[in-house]
Scaffold this motif. Structure first.
Motif, mmCIF file in Angstrom:
data_model
loop_
_atom_site.group_PDB
_atom_site.id
_atom_site.type_symbol
_atom_site.label_atom_id
_atom_site.label_comp_id
_atom_site.label_asym_id
_atom_site.label_seq_id
_atom_site.Cartn_x
_atom_site.Cartn_y
_atom_site.Cartn_z
ATOM 1 N N GLU A 41 -6.115 0.743 21.911
ATOM 2 C CA GLU A 41 -4.768 0.645 21.365
ATOM 3 C C GLU A 41 -4.780 0.735 19.842
ATOM 4 N N ARG A 42 -3.638 1.093 19.322
ATOM 5 C CA ARG A 42 -3.484 1.199 17.878
ATOM 6 C C ARG A 42 -3.573 -0.176 17.216
ATOM 7 N N GLU A 43 -4.204 -0.221 16.045
ATOM 8 C CA GLU A 43 -4.369 -1.470 15.294
ATOM 9 C C GLU A 43 -3.641 -1.356 13.962
ATOM 10 N N GLY A 44 -2.805 -2.333 13.663
ATOM 11 C CA GLY A 44 -2.149 -2.375 12.370
ATOM 12 C C GLY A 44 -3.112 -2.852 11.304
ATOM 13 N N ILE A 45 -3.215 -2.149 10.179
ATOM 14 C CA ILE A 45 -4.164 -2.543 9.152
ATOM 15 C C ILE A 45 -3.501 -2.876 7.823
ATOM 16 N N ALA A 46 -2.339 -2.316 7.543
ATOM 17 C CA ALA A 46 -1.683 -2.619 6.268
ATOM 18 C C ALA A 46 -0.188 -2.354 6.370
ATOM 19 N N LEU A 47 0.567 -3.225 5.720
ATOM 20 C CA LEU A 47 2.009 -3.048 5.580
ATOM 21 C C LEU A 47 2.348 -3.070 4.107
ATOM 22 N N ILE A 48 3.354 -2.301 3.729
ATOM 23 C CA ILE A 48 3.809 -2.345 2.339
ATOM 24 C C ILE A 48 5.320 -2.176 2.323
ATOM 25 N N SER A 49 5.979 -3.152 1.743
ATOM 26 C CA SER A 49 7.432 -3.129 1.636
ATOM 27 C C SER A 49 7.857 -2.257 0.460
ATOM 28 N N SER A 50 9.146 -2.005 0.375
ATOM 29 C CA SER A 50 9.659 -1.184 -0.727
ATOM 30 C C SER A 50 9.451 -1.855 -2.077
ATOM 31 N N ASP A 51 9.318 -3.181 -2.091
ATOM 32 C CA ASP A 51 9.051 -3.883 -3.348
ATOM 33 C C ASP A 51 7.558 -3.966 -3.659
ATOM 34 N N LEU A 52 6.752 -3.244 -2.896
ATOM 35 C CA LEU A 52 5.303 -3.097 -3.077
ATOM 36 C C LEU A 52 4.493 -4.300 -2.608
ATOM 37 N N SER A 53 5.132 -5.278 -1.995
ATOM 38 C CA SER A 53 4.371 -6.389 -1.438
ATOM 39 C C SER A 53 3.609 -5.900 -0.210
ATOM 40 N N THR A 54 2.400 -6.444 -0.010
ATOM 41 C CA THR A 54 1.509 -5.931 1.026
ATOM 42 C C THR A 54 0.986 -7.026 1.959
ATOM 43 N N THR A 55 0.590 -6.595 3.117
ATOM 44 C CA THR A 55 -0.094 -7.430 4.102
ATOM 45 C C THR A 55 -1.247 -6.614 4.641
ATOM 46 N N TYR A 56 -2.400 -7.263 4.865
ATOM 47 C CA TYR A 56 -3.571 -6.564 5.373
ATOM 48 C C TYR A 56 -4.153 -7.282 6.586
ATOM 49 N N ALA A 57 -4.741 -6.500 7.461
ATOM 50 C CA ALA A 57 -5.512 -7.081 8.550
ATOM 51 C C ALA A 57 -6.823 -7.624 7.987
ATOM 52 N N ASP A 58 -7.346 -8.660 8.605
ATOM 53 C CA ASP A 58 -8.597 -9.255 8.137
ATOM 54 C C ASP A 58 -9.740 -8.231 8.143
ATOM 55 N N SER A 59 -9.685 -7.281 9.059
ATOM 56 C CA SER A 59 -10.770 -6.308 9.195
ATOM 57 C C SER A 59 -10.901 -5.376 7.989
ATOM 58 N N VAL A 60 -9.840 -5.260 7.197
ATOM 59 C CA VAL A 60 -9.885 -4.337 6.052
ATOM 60 C C VAL A 60 -9.621 -5.033 4.722
ATOM 61 N N LYS A 61 -9.293 -6.308 4.767
ATOM 62 C CA LYS A 61 -8.955 -7.037 3.541
ATOM 63 C C LYS A 61 -10.122 -6.999 2.571
ATOM 64 N N GLY A 62 -9.819 -6.649 1.322
ATOM 65 C CA GLY A 62 -10.848 -6.563 0.295
ATOM 66 C C GLY A 62 -11.521 -5.204 0.206
ATOM 67 N N ARG A 63 -11.318 -4.355 1.218
ATOM 68 C CA ARG A 63 -11.916 -3.008 1.208
ATOM 69 C C ARG A 63 -10.856 -1.919 1.108
ATOM 70 N N PHE A 64 -9.705 -2.139 1.725
ATOM 71 C CA PHE A 64 -8.636 -1.145 1.740
ATOM 72 C C PHE A 64 -7.474 -1.625 0.878
ATOM 73 N N THR A 65 -6.826 -0.686 0.215
ATOM 74 C CA THR A 65 -5.656 -1.000 -0.595
ATOM 75 C C THR A 65 -4.534 -0.014 -0.293
ATOM 76 N N ALA A 66 -3.413 -0.556 0.132
ATOM 77 C CA ALA A 66 -2.229 0.268 0.369
ATOM 78 C C ALA A 66 -1.361 0.274 -0.876
#
Length: 122
Positions: A41-66
């Motif tokens: 199944e698909r895994e969510g890894i990052a969200l970014i709102s229009s105000d540029l606030s972000t959320t990351y999955a633990d699996s990519v936190k610190g390595r990926f930047t949206a």
């Protein structure tokens, strides 16, 4: 109607980096990056709102930047320290109505891109 087109995928060795782009047409609002491993199944890894606030999955936190450039209507995903376990099809998604993502990686999206393949070799 929102159209999303991903680019930037490819093959890279472990420890390398890639930058994905998602070019959008229309109002996107909340956007996200997801990945789908073969047969899973698909895994969510990052969200970014229009105000540029972000959320990351633990699996990519610190390595990926949206990030996003609202003027260009483009979403980005900078991926560093890539591992073979990151091999997947990467998709961008857009809500098309709400600007705020609310931090829920399991949220549904109205619009999806076709995806770009990322392959990391050891």
């Amino acid at each position: 109607q929102v159209r999303l087109v991903e680019s930037g995928g490819g093959s890279v060795q472990a420890g390398g980096s890639l930058r994905l782009s998602c070019a959008a047409s229309g109002y996107t609002g909340c956007m996200g990056w997801y990945r789908q491993f073969q047969g899973k199944e698909r895994e969510g890894i990052a969200l970014i709102s229009s105000d540029l606030s972000t959320t990351y999955a633990d699996s990519v936190k610190g390595r990926f930047t949206a990030s996003r450039d609202n003027a260009k209507n483009t979403l980005y995903l900078q991926m560093t320290s890539l591992e073979p376990e990151d091999t997947a099809m990467y998709h961008c998604a857009a809500d098309g109505t709400f600007w705020r993502c609310s931090g829920d990686l399991t949220r549904s999206f109205n619009y999806w891109g076709q995806g770009t393949q990322v392959t990391v070799s050891s």
